[in-house]
Design a protein around this motif. Structure first.
Motif, PDB file in Angstrom:
ATOM      1  N   VAL A 158       0.796  -1.228   0.000  1.00  0.00           N
ATOM      2  CA  VAL A 158       0.000   0.000   0.000  1.00  0.00           C
ATOM      3  C   VAL A 158       0.826   1.274   0.000  1.00  0.00           C
ATOM      4  CG1 VAL A 158      -2.154  -0.792   0.990  1.00  0.00           C
ATOM      5  CG2 VAL A 158      -0.274  -0.188   2.501  1.00  0.00           C
ATOM      6  N   ALA A 206     -10.346  -6.032   0.985  1.00  0.00           N
ATOM      7  CA  ALA A 206      -9.976  -4.879   1.815  1.00  0.00           C
ATOM      8  C   ALA A 206      -8.695  -4.240   1.277  1.00  0.00           C
ATOM      9  CB  ALA A 206      -9.786  -5.306   3.262  1.00  0.00           C
ATOM     10  N   GLU A 207      -7.710  -5.077   0.961  1.00  0.00           N
ATOM     11  CA  GLU A 207      -6.459  -4.527   0.453  1.00  0.00           C
ATOM     12  C   GLU A 207      -6.657  -3.845  -0.897  1.00  0.00           C
ATOM     13  OE1 GLU A 207      -2.817  -7.208   1.923  1.00  0.00           O
ATOM     14  OE2 GLU A 207      -4.729  -8.239   1.674  1.00  0.00           O
ATOM     15  N   ARG A 208      -7.504  -4.423  -1.734  1.00  0.00           N
ATOM     16  CA  ARG A 208      -7.777  -3.771  -3.021  1.00  0.00           C
ATOM     17  C   ARG A 208      -8.358  -2.374  -2.800  1.00  0.00           C
ATOM     18  NH1 ARG A 208      -9.341  -9.073  -4.682  1.00  0.00           N
ATOM     19  NH2 ARG A 208     -11.495  -8.761  -4.081  1.00  0.00           N
ATOM     20  N   GLU A 209      -9.273  -2.273  -1.844  1.00  0.00           N
ATOM     21  CA  GLU A 209      -9.915  -0.972  -1.617  1.00  0.00           C
ATOM     22  C   GLU A 209      -8.948   0.039  -1.017  1.00  0.00           C
ATOM     23  OE1 GLU A 209     -13.766  -1.330   0.301  1.00  0.00           O
ATOM     24  OE2 GLU A 209     -14.464  -2.782  -1.173  1.00  0.00           O
ATOM     25  N   VAL A 210      -8.097  -0.418  -0.107  1.00  0.00           N
ATOM     26  CA  VAL A 210      -7.105   0.484   0.484  1.00  0.00           C
ATOM     27  C   VAL A 210      -6.130   0.958  -0.605  1.00  0.00           C
ATOM     28  CG1 VAL A 210      -5.191   0.693   2.118  1.00  0.00           C
ATOM     29  CG2 VAL A 210      -7.269  -0.528   2.793  1.00  0.00           C
ATOM     30  N   VAL A 230      -6.637   1.280  -3.840  1.00  0.00           N
ATOM     31  CA  VAL A 230      -7.297   2.271  -4.697  1.00  0.00           C
ATOM     32  C   VAL A 230      -7.292   3.634  -4.009  1.00  0.00           C
ATOM     33  CG1 VAL A 230      -9.548   3.028  -5.546  1.00  0.00           C
ATOM     34  CG2 VAL A 230      -8.779   0.704  -5.998  1.00  0.00           C
ATOM     35  N   HIS A 231      -7.589   3.627  -2.720  1.00  0.00           N
ATOM     36  CA  HIS A 231      -7.622   4.881  -1.973  1.00  0.00           C
ATOM     37  C   HIS A 231      -6.254   5.568  -2.003  1.00  0.00           C
ATOM     38  CE1 HIS A 231      -8.582   7.699   1.191  1.00  0.00           C
ATOM     39  NE2 HIS A 231      -7.584   7.248   1.921  1.00  0.00           N
ATOM     40  N   ARG A 232      -5.205   4.768  -1.846  1.00  0.00           N
ATOM     41  CA  ARG A 232      -3.858   5.336  -1.849  1.00  0.00           C
ATOM     42  C   ARG A 232      -3.475   5.894  -3.214  1.00  0.00           C
ATOM     43  NH1 ARG A 232      -0.865   4.000   2.851  1.00  0.00           N
ATOM     44  NH2 ARG A 232      -2.450   4.072   4.467  1.00  0.00           N
ATOM     45  N   VAL A 268     -14.172   3.825 -10.046  1.00  0.00           N
ATOM     46  CA  VAL A 268     -13.720   2.706  -9.236  1.00  0.00           C
ATOM     47  C   VAL A 268     -14.240   2.792  -7.807  1.00  0.00           C
ATOM     48  CG1 VAL A 268     -11.526   3.658  -8.408  1.00  0.00           C
ATOM     49  CG2 VAL A 268     -11.681   1.230  -8.881  1.00  0.00           C
ATOM     50  N   MET A 286      -0.208  -7.533   3.659  1.00  0.00           N
ATOM     51  CA  MET A 286       0.204  -6.559   4.669  1.00  0.00           C
ATOM     52  C   MET A 286       0.567  -7.279   5.961  1.00  0.00           C
ATOM     53  SD  MET A 286      -2.591  -3.601   4.383  1.00  0.00           S
ATOM     54  CE  MET A 286      -3.325  -3.177   2.832  1.00  0.00           C
ATOM     55  N   PHE A 319      -5.385  -3.978  10.538  1.00  0.00           N
ATOM     56  CA  PHE A 319      -5.773  -4.216   9.154  1.00  0.00           C
ATOM     57  C   PHE A 319      -7.176  -3.657   8.867  1.00  0.00           C
ATOM     58  CE2 PHE A 319      -7.731  -6.894   5.894  1.00  0.00           C
ATOM     59  CZ  PHE A 319      -6.798  -6.813   4.878  1.00  0.00           C
ATOM     60  N   HIS A 366      -8.556  -0.250   6.652  1.00  0.00           N
ATOM     61  CA  HIS A 366      -9.616  -0.293   5.651  1.00  0.00           C
ATOM     62  C   HIS A 366     -10.714   0.722   5.996  1.00  0.00           C
ATOM     63  CE1 HIS A 366     -12.773  -2.793   3.238  1.00  0.00           C
ATOM     64  NE2 HIS A 366     -12.340  -1.758   2.571  1.00  0.00           N
ATOM     65  N   SER A 395      -9.684   4.212   5.175  1.00  0.00           N
ATOM     66  CA  SER A 395      -9.688   4.537   3.757  1.00  0.00           C
ATOM     67  C   SER A 395     -11.120   4.663   3.228  1.00  0.00           C
ATOM     68  CB  SER A 395      -8.908   3.501   2.947  1.00  0.00           C
ATOM     69  OG  SER A 395      -9.693   2.367   2.696  1.00  0.00           O
ATOM     70  N   MET A 453     -12.657 -11.697   6.250  1.00  0.00           N
ATOM     71  CA  MET A 453     -12.943 -11.006   4.994  1.00  0.00           C
ATOM     72  C   MET A 453     -14.433 -10.887   4.730  1.00  0.00           C
ATOM     73  SD  MET A 453     -10.074  -9.933   3.614  1.00  0.00           S
ATOM     74  CE  MET A 453     -10.788  -8.923   4.784  1.00  0.00           C
ATOM     75  N   ASP A 485     -15.709  -8.201   6.982  1.00  0.00           N
ATOM     76  CA  ASP A 485     -15.204  -6.912   6.491  1.00  0.00           C
ATOM     77  C   ASP A 485     -16.001  -6.441   5.266  1.00  0.00           C
ATOM     78  OD1 ASP A 485     -12.809  -4.873   6.093  1.00  0.00           O
ATOM     79  OD2 ASP A 485     -13.098  -5.857   4.166  1.00  0.00           O
TER      80      ASP A 485
END
Ligand SMILES: Nc1nc2c(ncn2[C@@H]2O[C@H](COP(=O)(O)OP(=O)(O)OP(=O)(O)O)[C@@H](O)[C@H]2O)c(=O)[nH]1
Ligand SMILES: [Zn+2]
Ligand SMILES: [Zn+2]
Lengths: 228, 333
Positions: free
Chosen positions: A118, A145-149, A151-153, B156, B172, B179, B183, B186, B229, B232
């Motif tokens: 990220v 979750a990581e995909r969304e974070v 994109v935000h970054r 997006v 991560m 974690f 999220h 963001s 997940m 989340d």
């Protein structure tokens, strides 16, 4: 003809998404050629040609790859025009994370992958910030979750780009990226066009072949760290 | 360029808009003097520094405004409600028409069955990209009964589909709590700590074995990370549709996982080969040759069978349990 510059860190999936997108475009009757810029060696040309995508390779050797790129892109455009492509894609690796091969009024794509972490969007300079389209790959192996974070970054450093996920293995999203590329503005000449951002400064003694270490041998554009 | 932020000092700006700070730190400009107005701070920025971070002075304020507008959009969105997604059939690989009109609604579970290569991924891509008769299948997707605003296609932040695939990993190196908090931040939710606590609790109620907020995500078992997940996505993802690739039987309460998503008003699409999961849906789509060959609602007879299969499944689970405990597999399971 439409010209597209694609850049991104090494192994981010540039070749993979260009292949998938070109295949989708060809299926719609759009002819595509690729120019691959690399430093030392590249097997990508064979990879493209195996898929029926005409390609040429430029190896920069001991020149700065990006300076090499700017000095050759016009001739590449000519090759594309002569070959009669509808679309010419240039692929170059962002090797120092600072340079950007993007040209004003020429559609600029940056490819980044989810696995790179990220913090990566903050570490890539104009190549990401000045892109019109940001393609994110390898979403298949990280969590939602990581995909969304991620994109935000990316949004934090590039507030206006179209951000699109493409899977370089399955090609999912390639059709949609292809549609975006088809809408790029046509370019028939690069004469007088500008890079979107200056390339990193060069020309210190090491650029000119100096190998000895030490203050006595450092000339030209030299910048020192502050180590406090 | 002049904008509504130009005359604020950085102190004021960061106080009234905490997210503004992130813009400058992301650019590598975190050490700016706080007392002057934004306009004069930018005007005084060192040329060399701007070159280093890779931005041109005249673009800085404009990009900042775009960024702030984006933050506002995310915040105010609270997701324009998607009450239904309609898919109108196109054609299969051989060009045979599909002839269907499928309505997907929040809280419903639709299963997707068919061998790999039968067209499941393209179907999902059609939904994700809001096909308007212009994808290889010729399908059309409507939102709330009408053709969507096509700008939405590439927005997006308004992605329609959140995906929970089986082979996902965490890259991560964070604790479960950090974690989820990351999220939540963001997503610009009002109280990231509270929602994080809720998600961890829900995840633990789905997972067979418990984990703590301090457990690193990379140390979670398969079932635990799947549970995390799912919780989340149910609570934090902006996407109205959740696509799940089979929920493995091991270590997770599948029925509860599905009802958690349904309770959060997600439209659930689940690709599965498992008879229990397939019958848990309200309907299922059967794929062949790149197209939807039929759509079946789960019938009362099938529901009765589901109860039976669940009992069988419970018995097998008991056998597994006994095996693990070193018991003899004899007697009445
Ligand atoms: N899982 C997964 N792997 C991918 C994806 N996209 C690319 N890859 C893999 O990532 C590796 C690097 O992809 P390339 O397309 O060669 O990357 P590149 O950016 O062209 O690399 P260079 O030209 O060497 O800088 C390959 O092994 C690809 O198969 C993706 O979306 N998902
Ligand atoms: Zn360089
Ligand atoms: Zn040098």
């Amino acid at each position: 003809m439409r010209l597209i510059t694609v850049a991104g860190p090494p192994s981010s999936g540039k070749t993979a998404i260009i292949c998938k997108t070109a295949e989708a475009l060809q299926a719609d009757g759009v002819s595509v050629g690729v120019i691959k810029f690399d430093c030392l060696s590249s097997g990508d040309q064979a990879l493209y040609e195996r898929r029926g995508i005409p390609a040429r390779t430029g190896l920069s050797g001991n020149l700065c790859p990006d300076h090499f790129y700017v000095s050759n892109i016009e001739e590449c455009l000519d090759w594309g025009l002569q070959s009669g492509f509808d679309l010419l894609i240039s692929e170059s690796a962002g090797l120092c994370n600072r340079c950007a091969p993007h040209i004003k009024d020429v559609c600029a794509v940056c490819v980044v992958d989810n696995l790179s972490g990220v913090e990566t969007p903050r570490k890539i300079g104009p190549m990401l910030k000045m892109a019109d389209i940001v393609v994110i790959t390898k979403g298949d192996i990280v969590s939602q979750a990581e995909r969304e974070v991620f994109v935000h970054r990316i949004r934090q450093v590039n507030s206006s780009a179209v951000i699109i996920h493409v899977n370089g293995l399955t090609g999912q999203g390639g059709h949609e990226l292809g549609r975006l590329l088809r809408d790029a503005a046509a370019v028939d000449s690069l004469q007088g066009k500008l890079l979107r951002f200056s390339m990193p400064a060069a020309l210190c003694s090491y650029c000119l072949g100096q190998r000895r270490i030490g203050a006595d041998f450092q000339m030209g554009n030299v910048k020192k760290m502050e180590l406090g | 360029m002049i904008n509504q932020y130009s005359d604020m000092t950085l102190d004021q700006l960061f106080c009234e808009h905490p997210h503004a700070r992130e813009f400058f730190s992301a650019l590598g400009l975190s050490a700016l003097p706080a007392g002057q107005t934004l306009a004069s701070t930018v005007a005084a920025l060192d040329e060399e520094l701007l070159l280093d971070v890779g931005i041109e002075r005249q673009e800085l304020l404009g990009q900042f405004c775009d960024y702030m507008a984006g933050v506002e959009r995310l915040r105010s969105q609270q997701q324009a409600l998607v009450a239904s997604v309609t898919v109108l059939g196109g054609h299969d690989k051989s060009g045979n028409p599909e002839n269907f009109r499928l309505e997907l609604r929040p809280g419903e579970v639709t299963c997707i069955v068919g061998p790999t290569g039968s067209g499941k991924s393209r179907f999902l891509a059609d939904i994700e990209w809001l096909a308007q008769g212009d994808s290889p299948t010729g399908r059309t997707v409507l939102i709330n009964g009408a053709a969507p605003d096509l700008a939405r296609r590439y927005a997006v932040e308004q992605k329609l589909v959140a995906q929970l695939s089986q082979n996902m990993n965490f890259v991560m190196d964070l604790s479960a709590e950090e974690f989820i908090q990351l999220h939540a931040e963001s997503r610009m939710v009002a109280d990231p700590a509270a929602i994080t606590a809720t998600i961890l609790e829900l995840a633990n109620s789905l997972a067979g074995e418990q984990f703590t907020p301090a457990t690193p995500v990379t140390a979670l078992s398969g079932g635990q990370s799947r549970a995390l997940m799912i919780a989340d996505v149910a609570c934090l993802s902006s996407s109205p549709i959740v696509l799940i690739d089979e929920i493995e039987n091991a270590g997770i309460d599948r029925k509860r996982a599905l009802s958690l998503l349904a309770d959060q008003d997600k439209i659930v699409l689940m690709a599965t080969h498992d008879p229990i999961l397939a019958l848990m849906g309200q309907q299922r789509l059967i794929f062949k040759n790149g197209g939807v060959s039929s759509i079946r609602s789960t019938s009362p007879a099938e529901r009765a069978n589901l109860t039976l299969f669940e009992a069988m499944d419970a018995r097998l689970t008991a056998v597994r349990h006994a095996l693990r405990n070193g018991e003899e597999i004899a007697g009445n399971f």
